[in-house]
Scaffold this motif. Structure first.
Motif, mmCIF file in Angstrom:
data_model
loop_
_atom_site.group_PDB
_atom_site.id
_atom_site.type_symbol
_atom_site.label_atom_id
_atom_site.label_comp_id
_atom_site.label_asym_id
_atom_site.label_seq_id
_atom_site.Cartn_x
_atom_site.Cartn_y
_atom_site.Cartn_z
ATOM 1 N N ILE A 148 0.863 -1.173 0.000
ATOM 2 C CA ILE A 148 0.000 0.000 0.000
ATOM 3 C C ILE A 148 0.901 1.224 0.000
ATOM 4 C CG2 ILE A 148 -1.796 1.275 1.243
ATOM 5 C CD1 ILE A 148 -2.693 -1.463 2.370
ATOM 6 N N ASN A 149 0.885 1.935 -1.108
ATOM 7 C CA ASN A 149 1.745 3.115 -1.286
ATOM 8 C C ASN A 149 3.194 2.827 -0.904
ATOM 9 O OD1 ASN A 149 -0.249 4.750 -2.334
ATOM 10 N ND2 ASN A 149 -0.818 5.563 -0.334
ATOM 11 N N GLU A 150 3.717 1.718 -1.423
ATOM 12 C CA GLU A 150 5.110 1.309 -1.224
ATOM 13 C C GLU A 150 5.430 0.825 0.192
ATOM 14 O OE1 GLU A 150 6.887 0.828 -3.966
ATOM 15 O OE2 GLU A 150 5.228 1.723 -5.061
ATOM 16 N N GLU A 151 4.431 0.654 1.047
ATOM 17 C CA GLU A 151 4.627 0.030 2.356
ATOM 18 C C GLU A 151 4.232 -1.437 2.201
ATOM 19 O OE1 GLU A 151 3.050 1.907 5.858
ATOM 20 O OE2 GLU A 151 3.304 3.903 4.968
ATOM 21 N N ILE A 152 5.245 -2.305 2.250
ATOM 22 C CA ILE A 152 5.038 -3.722 1.958
ATOM 23 C C ILE A 152 4.931 -4.528 3.248
ATOM 24 C CG2 ILE A 152 6.022 -5.761 0.842
ATOM 25 C CD1 ILE A 152 7.453 -3.784 -1.077
ATOM 26 N N THR A 153 3.892 -5.357 3.302
ATOM 27 C CA THR A 153 3.682 -6.269 4.421
ATOM 28 C C THR A 153 3.504 -7.667 3.846
ATOM 29 O OG1 THR A 153 2.489 -4.531 5.593
ATOM 30 C CG2 THR A 153 2.243 -6.767 6.428
ATOM 31 N N THR A 154 4.301 -8.611 4.347
ATOM 32 C CA THR A 154 4.191 -9.992 3.895
ATOM 33 C C THR A 154 3.783 -10.862 5.076
ATOM 34 O OG1 THR A 154 5.939 -9.623 2.261
ATOM 35 C CG2 THR A 154 5.413 -11.900 2.781
ATOM 36 N N THR A 155 2.758 -11.675 4.860
ATOM 37 C CA THR A 155 2.312 -12.601 5.893
ATOM 38 C C THR A 155 2.207 -13.999 5.293
ATOM 39 O OG1 THR A 155 -0.003 -12.091 5.402
ATOM 40 C CG2 THR A 155 1.002 -10.888 7.202
ATOM 41 N N LYS A 156 2.455 -14.998 6.141
ATOM 42 C CA LYS A 156 2.287 -16.380 5.699
ATOM 43 C C LYS A 156 0.795 -16.692 5.686
ATOM 44 C CE LYS A 156 6.628 -18.356 7.069
ATOM 45 N NZ LYS A 156 7.116 -19.528 6.401
ATOM 46 N N ILE A 157 0.413 -17.535 4.744
ATOM 47 C CA ILE A 157 -0.974 -17.996 4.717
ATOM 48 C C ILE A 157 -0.978 -19.510 4.863
ATOM 49 C CG2 ILE A 157 -1.812 -16.055 3.350
ATOM 50 C CD1 ILE A 157 -1.886 -17.952 0.914
#
Length: 157
Positions: free
Chosen positions: A69-78
């Protein structure tokens, strides 16, 4: 005279039966091709939404969900179950026709809505949907769109 009419009738009947069989074979081949596309392994599902000053990408892979979101990256495992649910929804879509789906609204043409699209990677090929207004996908993409977004959607600041 009766024999000639009977012969002509048989010729017409045989010709029309042959045409019907050819048409059915063509339809079956088209259905088989579409089924083959659907059976390809879904590798990635991506939702992009953009407008002036705001961008949002959500990318699902078999093991993670990445939100940008607007270059703020969040990665989560699914979990495998979550990937299976999302990928099954993608498999219900005719990928060969995804770019032809009609958007129900046109707000993106006048900045009343973000421009959105869904990109599905299957069998090493990308299938990109037609553009639609964020929050209002074509009905064929609605269930997948809701699953990608989850219970909470992001509003433009």
């Amino acid at each position: 005279m009766m024999n000639i009419q009977l012969i002509l009738f048989n010729i017409i009947l045989a010709t029309s039966a042959t045409n019907c069989m050819h048409k059915n074979n063509s339809e079956n081949n088209t259905q088989n091709i579409s089924s083959a596309v659907q059976q390809q392994k879904i590798q990635q599902i991506r939702l992009t939404e953009r407008t002036r000053g705001f961008s949002r990408d959500i990318v699902f892979t078999p093991s993670s969900k990445e939100s940008n979101i607007n270059e703020e990256i969040t990665t989560t495992k699914i979990s495998p179950a979550e990937w299976q649910m999302v990928s099954r929804l993608a498999q219900t879509i005719d990928l060969s026709k995804i770019s032809d789906l009609k958007a129900p609204t046109e707000g993106r043409h006048s900045d009343r809505a973000m421009i959105a699209s869904i990109i599905i990677t299957a069998g090493g090929k990308e299938y990109t949907s037609s553009e639609f207004d964020s929050g209002r996908p074509p009905k064929e993409l609605e269930a997948l769109y809701k699953a990608i977004n989850g219970p909470v959607t992001t509003k433009i600041p």
